[in-house]
Design a protein around this motif. Structure first.
Motif: not given
Length: 302
Positions: A81-92
């Motif tokens: 995942m990228k560009n998520c304002n829900s930052t816990h999702l980024n890089g997953q």
């Protein structure tokens, strides 16, 4: 074939599931649970699993595929995942983790794409032009995003960023810095907070966008000036989209999309910048409200 198709809207504060009747497109169940992203990625996954199991028990059927609307998007190259304002999702690797956790196939799309898909297939577009081939679904709110639907199908693009017009450069001189690393992006000019900042710079007074719009209706000059700023820059920004995609319909969601001046005056602002001598593209308000995200997620798998 299963009786239902399923969608999940994975928001910053809540996770919502909708179970739709495959024959009638009627929503037979909607259920929500808190996201609780501050407790971490694995906790959010557990909340999703619990929600799906609860809904499956109520409708008597476990899904074999689920559509998910997400902040950000899966990067096709890296698979995370990228560009998520829900930052816990980024890089997953969200799609892979969900497939393992839920023991079913999943399909993910950006929440703006889900909005566009729902309004094209079930919402406003069906009212104004049910034969529309190209739909551009805009979210103008805290940020600026969009989705593209062609012949009823989403255009995600090679990088998974189809429709991301909010980060095209609109102001080239003295533009405001954007979190994306550029300056003068569309989002820094016509998103809700950007319009409130513009008014504050004019007056030194902090007002909500809703209050500014009300002031414009009551004839306050600087409120009207702020909405003129919105309309003119919206026209310039969306003219690029019209020149490239030539959509039949543009659906404008989000808080800024509630401002009537957009629909009254934006066609004239667009006309200044497009290649065509007139503006035939329909500009419409959305029909589905906060249902669009979860219904669009479900449409991903119908």
């Amino acid at each position: 074939m299963q009786n239902y198709y399923w969608g999940v809207d994975l928001g910053g504060t809540k996770i919502e599931c909708a179970v739709m009747d495959r024959e009638t497109d009627e929503c037979i169940l909607r259920e929500r649970t808190p996201t609780e992203g501050d407790q971490g990625y694995r906790h959010v996954l557990d909340n999703i699993r619990n929600l799906i199991e609860s809904c499956a028990e109520k409708v008597g059927e476990y899904p074999d595929i689920i559509g998910f609307g997400t902040p950000g998007t899966i990067d096709p190259q890296s698979g995370v995942m990228k560009n998520c304002n829900s930052t816990h999702l980024n890089g997953q690797p969200l799609d892979k983790d969900l497939q393992i956790l839920l023991d079913c196939e999943v399909k993910l799309a950006n929440d703006a794409n889900c909005f566009a898909l729902a309004e094209a297939r079930l919402g406003a577009v069906q009212d104004v032009d049910p034969d529309a081939k190209v739909v551009f679904g805009v979210i103008l709110g805290t940020g600026v995003g969009a989705g593209i639907v062609v012949n009823g199908e989403l255009i995600n693009g090679h990088h998974g960023i189809g429709g991301e017009w909010g980060h095209n450069t609109l102001v080239h001189d003295d533009g405001v810095d954007c979190y994306c690393g550029k300056s003068g992006c569309v989002e820094t000019v016509i998103a809700g907070p950007s319009l409130e900042r513009f008014y504050f710079e004019l007056t030194g007074e902090k007002r909500s966008l809703k209050s500014i719009a009300q002031g414009a209706e009551e004839g306050e000059g600087l409120c009207r000036h702020t909405l003129t700023h919105l309309v003119e820059h919206f026209g310039q920004a969306v003219s690029v989209v019209i020149n490239i995609l030539d959509p039949d319909v543009i659906v404008i969601g989000g808080g800024v999309g509630n401002i009537d001046a957009l629909y009254d005056y934006a066609p004239a602002a667009i006309k200044k910048h497009i290649f065509n001598p007139d503006v035939a593209t329909k500009l419409v308000k959305p029909k589905l409200g906060d249902s669009a995200g979860v219904f669009g997620a479900a449409m991903l798998v119908k």
